[in-house]
Design a protein around this motif. Structure first.
Motif, short mmCIF file in Angstrom:
data_model
loop_
_atom_site.label_atom_id
_atom_site.label_comp_id
_atom_site.label_asym_id
_atom_site.label_seq_id
_atom_site.Cartn_x
_atom_site.Cartn_y
_atom_site.Cartn_z
N SER A 44 5.97 6.87 -11.99
CA SER A 44 6.18 5.77 -12.93
C SER A 44 5.05 5.72 -13.95
N SER A 45 5.32 5.05 -15.04
CA SER A 45 4.24 4.75 -15.98
C SER A 45 3.31 3.75 -15.30
N PRO A 46 2.02 3.79 -15.61
CA PRO A 46 1.09 2.84 -14.98
C PRO A 46 1.28 1.42 -15.52
N VAL A 47 1.00 0.46 -14.66
CA VAL A 47 0.94 -0.95 -15.06
C VAL A 47 -0.42 -1.48 -14.65
N SER A 48 -0.84 -2.55 -15.26
CA SER A 48 -2.15 -3.12 -14.98
C SER A 48 -2.00 -4.35 -14.10
N ILE A 49 -2.81 -4.40 -13.03
CA ILE A 49 -2.86 -5.58 -12.16
C ILE A 49 -4.32 -5.88 -11.85
N SER A 50 -4.59 -7.04 -11.31
CA SER A 50 -5.95 -7.41 -10.93
C SER A 50 -6.19 -7.05 -9.47
N ASP A 51 -7.37 -6.50 -9.20
CA ASP A 51 -7.74 -6.24 -7.80
C ASP A 51 -8.67 -7.33 -7.27
N ARG A 83 4.09 -4.75 0.64
CA ARG A 83 5.52 -4.46 0.67
C ARG A 83 6.03 -4.05 -0.71
N VAL A 84 7.26 -3.55 -0.73
CA VAL A 84 7.93 -3.16 -1.96
C VAL A 84 9.39 -3.59 -1.88
N LEU A 85 9.96 -3.99 -3.01
CA LEU A 85 11.38 -4.30 -3.07
C LEU A 85 11.87 -4.10 -4.50
N VAL A 86 13.17 -3.98 -4.64
CA VAL A 86 13.80 -3.77 -5.94
C VAL A 86 14.56 -5.04 -6.33
N ASP A 87 14.26 -5.57 -7.51
CA ASP A 87 14.95 -6.75 -8.05
C ASP A 87 15.09 -7.88 -7.04
N TRP A 88 14.06 -8.09 -6.25
CA TRP A 88 14.00 -9.19 -5.27
C TRP A 88 15.05 -9.05 -4.19
N ARG A 89 15.60 -7.86 -3.99
CA ARG A 89 16.59 -7.63 -2.94
C ARG A 89 15.92 -7.49 -1.59
N PRO A 130 -13.15 -5.25 -1.25
CA PRO A 130 -13.39 -6.56 -0.65
C PRO A 130 -13.15 -7.68 -1.67
N THR A 131 -12.25 -8.55 -1.38
CA THR A 131 -12.02 -9.73 -2.21
C THR A 131 -12.33 -10.93 -1.33
N TRP A 132 -13.36 -11.66 -1.66
CA TRP A 132 -13.73 -12.81 -0.86
C TRP A 132 -13.91 -14.00 -1.78
N PRO A 133 -13.28 -15.10 -1.50
CA PRO A 133 -12.39 -15.30 -0.36
C PRO A 133 -11.09 -14.54 -0.55
N ALA A 134 -10.40 -14.33 0.55
CA ALA A 134 -9.14 -13.58 0.53
C ALA A 134 -8.15 -14.27 -0.40
N THR A 135 -7.46 -13.47 -1.20
CA THR A 135 -6.43 -14.00 -2.09
C THR A 135 -5.08 -13.47 -1.62
N SER A 136 -4.04 -13.90 -2.26
CA SER A 136 -2.71 -13.41 -1.89
C SER A 136 -2.52 -11.97 -2.37
N ALA A 137 -1.47 -11.36 -1.89
CA ALA A 137 -1.15 -9.99 -2.30
C ALA A 137 -0.89 -9.97 -3.80
N GLN A 138 -1.38 -8.93 -4.46
CA GLN A 138 -1.23 -8.78 -5.91
C GLN A 138 0.09 -8.09 -6.23
N LEU A 139 0.80 -8.61 -7.19
CA LEU A 139 2.11 -8.10 -7.58
C LEU A 139 1.98 -7.10 -8.72
N ALA A 140 2.64 -5.95 -8.57
CA ALA A 140 2.80 -4.99 -9.67
C ALA A 140 4.30 -4.89 -9.94
N ARG A 141 4.72 -5.20 -11.15
CA ARG A 141 6.13 -5.09 -11.54
C ARG A 141 6.28 -3.82 -12.36
#
Length: 159
Positions: A44-51, A83-89, A130-141
């Protein structure tokens, strides 16, 4: 009537230019080794997310058996919401961390690929360390534009 004809011609020309500028978000890779060791895979083409500290580029590779999320940052494997999913399926496929910067999503029965062929977006979730405090899982669309064409090319390449 003359104005309508010119307007229609201009609209058609603009539409053709727009369509020609749209590029595929997926490409066939053959000579490099994929994150999972395959010689032939689609990427895939790269997308930018926060770590948690900075924005990072991530992309996905698919070899016909496994989907792999590739990041430059360390994945936190102490949580089970990668996890991974397609179109929220459903079902969402739970990932397995490979090394420190990759997550493998097994697609043994091809369900994920079939959903991707029909879908618009692939959604991946990962936590970074290390992300402290722990945050939720980061989404890449990740756009699935071009996935069908690249998947067909992958099938030809694998033969």
């Amino acid at each position: 009537m003359r104005y309508l004809g010119k307007s229609l011609l201009l609209t058609t020309a603009v539409s053709i230019l727009w369509l020609s500028s749209v590029h595929s978000a997926w490409t066939l890779e053959q000579q490099k080794q994929a994150a999972n060791g395959a010689d032939c895979y689609i990427k895939s083409s790269p997308v930018s997310i926060s770590d948690g500290y900075r924005d990072i580029p991530v992309h996905v590779e698919y070899d016909g058996h496994d989907l792999v999320l590739v990041t430059p940052s360390n994945i936190d494997s102490s949580f089970t919401d990668t996890r991974v999913l397609v179109d929220w399926r459903k079902p969402a496929i739970i990932g397995v961390v490979l090394g420190q910067t990759h997550v493998r999503y097994p697609d043994m029965d091809g369900v994920l690929a079939q959903q991707a062929i029909k879908g618009l977006y692939l959604y991946t979730y990962a936590r970074f360390w290390p992300t402290w405090p722990a945050t939720s899982a980061q989404l890449a669309r990740i756009s699935l534009m071009g996935f069908t064409r690249a998947h067909k090319a992958l099938n030809v390449c694998r033969k």
